[in-house]
Scaffold this motif. Structure first.
Motif, PDB file in Angstrom:
ATOM      1  N   LEU A 105      -1.126   5.521 -23.460  1.00 40.43           N
ATOM      2  CA  LEU A 105      -2.115   6.505 -23.888  1.00 40.43           C
ATOM      3  C   LEU A 105      -2.970   6.975 -22.723  1.00 40.43           C
ATOM      4  N   ALA A 106      -3.330   6.057 -21.831  1.00 39.07           N
ATOM      5  CA  ALA A 106      -4.118   6.439 -20.659  1.00 39.07           C
ATOM      6  C   ALA A 106      -3.348   7.385 -19.763  1.00 39.07           C
ATOM      7  N   ALA A 107      -2.042   7.159 -19.629  1.00 41.82           N
ATOM      8  CA  ALA A 107      -1.218   8.058 -18.813  1.00 41.82           C
ATOM      9  C   ALA A 107      -1.189   9.462 -19.409  1.00 41.82           C
ATOM     10  N   ALA A 108      -1.221   9.536 -20.734  1.00 40.26           N
ATOM     11  CA  ALA A 108      -1.150  10.835 -21.395  1.00 40.26           C
ATOM     12  C   ALA A 108      -2.507  11.514 -21.528  1.00 40.26           C
ATOM     13  N   HIS A 109      -3.556  10.741 -21.689  1.00 40.04           N
ATOM     14  CA  HIS A 109      -4.871  11.301 -22.037  1.00 40.04           C
ATOM     15  C   HIS A 109      -5.982  10.959 -21.055  1.00 40.04           C
ATOM     16  N   GLY A 110      -5.709  10.084 -20.087  1.00 42.40           N
ATOM     17  CA  GLY A 110      -6.756   9.634 -19.170  1.00 42.40           C
ATOM     18  C   GLY A 110      -7.433   8.367 -19.643  1.00 42.40           C
ATOM     19  N   VAL A 111      -7.377   8.101 -20.943  1.00 40.27           N
ATOM     20  CA  VAL A 111      -7.932   6.885 -21.507  1.00 40.27           C
ATOM     21  C   VAL A 111      -7.106   6.507 -22.738  1.00 40.27           C
ATOM     22  N   GLY A 112      -6.998   5.221 -22.994  1.00 31.99           N
ATOM     23  CA  GLY A 112      -6.325   4.746 -24.190  1.00 31.99           C
ATOM     24  C   GLY A 112      -7.127   3.619 -24.805  1.00 31.99           C
ATOM     25  N   VAL A 113      -7.329   3.689 -26.109  1.00 35.16           N
ATOM     26  CA  VAL A 113      -8.076   2.658 -26.833  1.00 35.16           C
ATOM     27  C   VAL A 113      -7.213   2.183 -27.995  1.00 35.16           C
ATOM     28  N   VAL A 114      -6.975   0.871 -28.033  1.00 39.58           N
ATOM     29  CA  VAL A 114      -6.087   0.306 -29.055  1.00 39.58           C
ATOM     30  C   VAL A 114      -6.800  -0.836 -29.760  1.00 39.58           C
ATOM     31  N   VAL A 266      -8.592  -3.048 -27.035  1.00 37.10           N
ATOM     32  CA  VAL A 266      -8.155  -2.903 -25.644  1.00 37.10           C
ATOM     33  C   VAL A 266      -8.412  -1.466 -25.194  1.00 37.10           C
ATOM     34  N   THR A 267      -9.108  -1.305 -24.083  1.00 32.34           N
ATOM     35  CA  THR A 267      -9.366   0.019 -23.513  1.00 32.34           C
ATOM     36  C   THR A 267      -8.805   0.074 -22.098  1.00 32.34           C
ATOM     37  N   ALA A 268      -8.056   1.136 -21.803  1.00 32.64           N
ATOM     38  CA  ALA A 268      -7.509   1.359 -20.460  1.00 32.64           C
ATOM     39  C   ALA A 268      -7.931   2.746 -19.987  1.00 32.64           C
ATOM     40  N   VAL A 269      -8.401   2.822 -18.757  1.00 33.81           N
ATOM     41  CA  VAL A 269      -8.858   4.079 -18.179  1.00 33.81           C
ATOM     42  C   VAL A 269      -8.033   4.376 -16.937  1.00 33.81           C
ATOM     43  N   ASP A 270      -7.455   5.570 -16.883  1.00 37.87           N
ATOM     44  CA  ASP A 270      -6.669   5.996 -15.726  1.00 37.87           C
ATOM     45  C   ASP A 270      -7.625   6.487 -14.635  1.00 37.87           C
ATOM     46  N   VAL A 271      -7.668   5.764 -13.534  1.00 37.96           N
ATOM     47  CA  VAL A 271      -8.574   6.120 -12.439  1.00 37.96           C
ATOM     48  C   VAL A 271      -8.329   7.549 -11.972  1.00 37.96           C
ATOM     49  N   ALA A 273      -7.720  10.137 -13.471  1.00 31.73           N
ATOM     50  CA  ALA A 273      -8.358  11.184 -14.269  1.00 31.73           C
ATOM     51  C   ALA A 273      -9.707  11.574 -13.680  1.00 31.73           C
ATOM     52  N   PHE A 274     -10.206  10.755 -12.743  1.00 33.50           N
ATOM     53  CA  PHE A 274     -11.537  10.971 -12.182  1.00 33.50           C
ATOM     54  C   PHE A 274     -11.521  11.120 -10.668  1.00 33.50           C
ATOM     55  N   VAL A 275     -10.809  10.219  -9.983  1.00 31.66           N
ATOM     56  CA  VAL A 275     -10.775  10.237  -8.523  1.00 31.66           C
ATOM     57  C   VAL A 275      -9.369   9.824  -8.070  1.00 31.66           C
ATOM     58  N   ASP A 276      -9.079  10.066  -6.807  1.00 34.64           N
ATOM     59  CA  ASP A 276      -7.807   9.643  -6.237  1.00 34.64           C
ATOM     60  C   ASP A 276      -7.728   8.112  -6.235  1.00 34.64           C
ATOM     61  N   LEU A 277      -6.589   7.563  -6.674  1.00 28.17           N
ATOM     62  CA  LEU A 277      -6.471   6.116  -6.806  1.00 28.17           C
ATOM     63  C   LEU A 277      -6.581   5.412  -5.461  1.00 28.17           C
ATOM     64  N   ASP A 278      -5.933   5.957  -4.425  1.00 31.01           N
ATOM     65  CA  ASP A 278      -5.993   5.315  -3.114  1.00 31.01           C
ATOM     66  C   ASP A 278      -7.416   5.287  -2.572  1.00 31.01           C
ATOM     67  N   VAL A 279      -8.142   6.384  -2.759  1.00 35.05           N
ATOM     68  CA  VAL A 279      -9.535   6.433  -2.314  1.00 35.05           C
ATOM     69  C   VAL A 279     -10.363   5.419  -3.088  1.00 35.05           C
ATOM     70  N   TYR A 280     -10.131   5.360  -4.388  1.00 33.03           N
ATOM     71  CA  TYR A 280     -10.881   4.426  -5.227  1.00 33.03           C
ATOM     72  C   TYR A 280     -10.632   2.980  -4.804  1.00 33.03           C
ATOM     73  N   VAL A 281      -9.359   2.627  -4.636  1.00 38.04           N
ATOM     74  CA  VAL A 281      -9.026   1.254  -4.255  1.00 38.04           C
ATOM     75  C   VAL A 281      -9.615   0.910  -2.888  1.00 38.04           C
ATOM     76  N   ALA A 282      -9.586   1.858  -1.959  1.00 34.64           N
ATOM     77  CA  ALA A 282     -10.180   1.606  -0.638  1.00 34.64           C
ATOM     78  C   ALA A 282     -11.680   1.346  -0.759  1.00 34.64           C
ATOM     79  N   GLN A 283     -12.335   2.075  -1.644  1.00 34.09           N
ATOM     80  CA  GLN A 283     -13.769   1.860  -1.848  1.00 34.09           C
ATOM     81  C   GLN A 283     -14.034   0.511  -2.530  1.00 34.09           C
ATOM     82  N   VAL A 284     -13.153   0.138  -3.443  1.00 31.66           N
ATOM     83  CA  VAL A 284     -13.281  -1.182  -4.074  1.00 31.66           C
ATOM     84  C   VAL A 284     -13.176  -2.275  -3.014  1.00 31.66           C
ATOM     85  N   GLU A 285     -12.188  -2.149  -2.123  1.00 27.61           N
ATOM     86  CA  GLU A 285     -12.006  -3.162  -1.078  1.00 27.61           C
ATOM     87  C   GLU A 285     -13.207  -3.224  -0.138  1.00 27.61           C
ATOM     88  N   ALA A 286     -13.732  -2.064   0.207  1.00 30.59           N
ATOM     89  CA  ALA A 286     -14.900  -2.038   1.098  1.00 30.59           C
ATOM     90  C   ALA A 286     -16.091  -2.726   0.435  1.00 30.59           C
TER      91      ALA A 286
END
Length: 345
Positions: A105-114, A266-271, A273-286
């Motif tokens: 659902l997150a892949a299709a809608h940006g978020v999935g709630v089950v 269960v809630t899943a959010v596709d990163v 849908a908001f920001v680039d995943l690689d940029v987000y992960v790099a910021q998480v690591e920093a």
């Protein structure tokens, strides 16, 4: 390693757990999933949700609470939401299906709630949250449970231990993971203390008369667990009752309508849908690196479990002697071959 524990490899413990379940007439596919989930909890250092659960699970089968042959199914979908029925089978199967559905659902809608209804104990919520984070998703999972916890200011059992898990993707398939009960201690951890003859910390248990206690047995005599952090943990637990309990049709723990299962959302959010995943992960690591650099004792949530898992994969899993004795007795009753003496014990 704990000298009172028997040390066993993860692979052998998983095989033994599977064999106990299949000997109790659990279908082989379900036994594989449940055994794997329990051993993953032991690998992460959370023995409260590990193989010690086999004995109560089989008791719940005997009592008709777990229907071992029942498989989960998606019963409805609407936009970015879905409902899964666990059909009162093993909760691990339902949670896996719900996590997969939330990811789709997150892949299709940006978020999935089950929401999962008719769901038995799912094991450790962090297992499913972490699996979603490894797919580049932010995960949040809540669940309400049977009444064992007193509200802040009271002493009657009104709330479940009501766990909550979050996970955020990191580099290299890792995740920032936080998984905790809103009770001051999960009942499973209290059970381990009781089995070991160890006291509970202060602020965890009240006895049946509402007096503070450090004796785990007072809980099992009719006392109650307390929420963590006073009114803060209590407030979180109330919200989990109202979300996990009511959106799933499970009911709040203290209500006449409560059906005895584990109301899970269960809630899943596709990163992306908001920001680039690689940029987000790099910021998480920093951010994680900055936290660790701020003091010699600082760790990031999820790192202790990852370290314990790596150590136990290499050196083996310590199974507490009381748990080993329970499993040995169960194996004897079911006719399952059991190592004696235990490997590394």
């Amino acid at each position: 390693m704990n000298a009172s524990a028997h040390v066993i490899t993860a692979d052998l413990l998983r095989d033994l757990a599977r064999d106990l379940l299949t000997a109790a007439r659990v279908p082989s596919g379900a036994a594989e999933v449940v055994a794997g989930s329990l051993v993953e909890a032991d690998l992460a250092g959370h023995g409260s949700h590990g193989v010690r659960r086999i004995v109560p699970y089989l008791g719940q089968i005997d009592a008709g609470m777990i229907l071992p042959g029942a498989g989960p199914e998606v019963v409805s979908r609407r936009g970015a939401t879905a409902v899964v029925s666990g059909r009162r089978g093993f909760g691990q199967l339902a949670a896996r299906l719900a996590a997969a559905e939330a990811a789709a659902l997150a892949a299709a809608h940006g978020v999935g709630v089950v929401a999962i209804r008719e769901c038995n104990h799912v094991g450790r919520l962090g297992e499913y949250a972490e699996a979603l984070a490894r797919q580049g998703l932010i995960a949040q999972i809540v669940g309400n449970a049977d009444p064992t916890v007193a509200p802040y200011g009271g002493h009657r059992r009104m709330l479940g231990t009501n766990p909550m898990a979050w996970a955020v993707p990191r580099a290299g398939g890792a995740a920032v993971v936080m998984d905790w009960a809103t009770a001051a201690m999960a009942e499973g951890k209290l059970g381990l203390l009781r089995a070991a003859g160890s006291p509970a910390p202060e602020g965890v248990v009240v006895d049946p008369e509402g007096r503070p206690s450090t004796d785990p047995a007072d809980f099992y005599r009719g006392g109650a667990l307390l929420p963590f952090g006073g009114h803060k943990g209590y407030g979180l637990s109330v919200l989990i009752e109202l979300v996990g309990g009511l959106l799933t049709g499970t009911g709040t723990a203290c209500s006449p309508e409560y059906d005895g299962t584990f109301g899970t959302v269960v809630t899943a959010v596709d990163v992306t849908a908001f920001v680039d995943l690689d940029v987000y992960v790099a910021q998480v690591e920093a951010f994680c690196e900055a936290l660790r650099a701020s003091g010699p004792g600082v760790v990031v949530p999820g790192e202790p479990e990852a370290g314990t898992r790596a150590e136990r994969l290499k050196e083996g899993i310590p199974v507490p002697a009381p748990v080993w004795a329970e499993l040995t007795g169960l194996a004897s009753r079911l006719g399952v071959p059991w190592p004696d003496p235990p490997p590394g014990g």
